[in-house]
Write an enzyme that holds these catalytic residues in place. Structure first.
Site, PDB file in Angstrom:
ATOM      1  N   HIS A  56      -3.502   7.739   1.627  1.00 58.95           N
ATOM      2  CA  HIS A  56      -3.329   8.953   0.505  1.00 58.95           C
ATOM      3  C   HIS A  56      -4.776   9.349  -0.323  1.00 58.95           C
ATOM      4  CE1 HIS A  56      -1.292  10.292  -3.593  1.00 58.95           C
ATOM      5  NE2 HIS A  56      -2.117  11.262  -3.131  1.00 58.95           N
ATOM      6  N   HIS A 104     -14.788  17.135  10.321  1.00 57.36           N
ATOM      7  CA  HIS A 104     -14.476  16.697  11.734  1.00 57.36           C
ATOM      8  C   HIS A 104     -14.391  15.630  12.145  1.00 57.36           C
ATOM      9  CE1 HIS A 104     -18.585  15.553  12.614  1.00 57.36           C
ATOM     10  NE2 HIS A 104     -18.894  16.364  11.669  1.00 57.36           N
TER      11      HIS A 104
END
Length: 207
Positions: A140, A131
């Protein structure tokens, strides 16, 4: 509207194509600036030629290149392109997640509520993002990477396969975290960090 042009004809392009097809998209073919690849096939799709074809009107494309700097360069070269995002149906992405243009989320990935993902980000196979994380443009995270809640990865950061980040840490812009490393405190921009816990070993060359 024609199918999606996949930019790049390397191994990463195979996973992007598989994700697009699983999501119900149509692939027109691939583009690559290496002439040796022109006319070859990737997963049954032709390498049509150079990136000049991105200048055609109404083209839709996705950057299928793992290198963060190259994705940045190409996205800035074609600022008017309608970059497509791709989310594999076998990933779990909460409805509150904000996903930028050209980003990809591969099979098995989990992205939890109120996470923000920038442009041309790669959330690779089976990675998890908890979250309230922020993944800025060109980030990446490699297969099997795990981010706890409220982690921030600044522009262009790369986290290697099987790495992890503890709650609330920040990884600086264009930093690289080695495979299997665990980030438990903030890392500065442009560093290479490895180990458990991850410690900066050297500064990367800046552009």
């Amino acid at each position: 509207m024609s199918g999606i042009l996949v930019v790049g004809a390397g191994g990463h392009a195979k996973v992007v194509i598989a994700t697009l097809l699983a999501a119900g998209e149509t692939v027109e073919g691939l583009l690559d600036d290496q002439p040796s690849r022109w006319g070859s096939m990737v997963l049954g799709y032709p390498v049509l030629g150079s990136l000049e074809q991105l200048e055609k009107p109404d083209s839709r494309a996705i950057l299928a290149i793992g290198n963060n700097r190259v994705r940045q360069t190409l996205s800035e070269r074609y600022p008017e392109m309608a970059w497509v995002s791709a989310v594999h149906p076998n990933s779990v992405v909460h409805s509150s997640v904000r996903l930028g243009a050209g980003s990809v989320i591969f099979a098995g990935a989990v992205v939890q509520p109120d996470t923000t993902i920038g442009n041309h980000v790669i959330v690779n196979t089976a990675a998890t993002v908890d979250h309230d994380c922020v993944l800025e443009d060109y980030v990446h995270i490699a297969p099997g990477t795990h981010l706890a809640g409220q982690v921030r990865l600044e522009q262009g950061a790369f986290l290697g396969i099987g790495s992890a980040a503890a709650p609330g840490v920040r990884v600086g812009a264009w930093a690289t975290v080695g495979a299997g490393s665990v980030v438990i405190r903030d890392l500065p921009p442009h560093c290479v960090a490895v180990g458990v816990p991850a410690r900066p070993r050297q500064a990367k060359d800046q552009p």
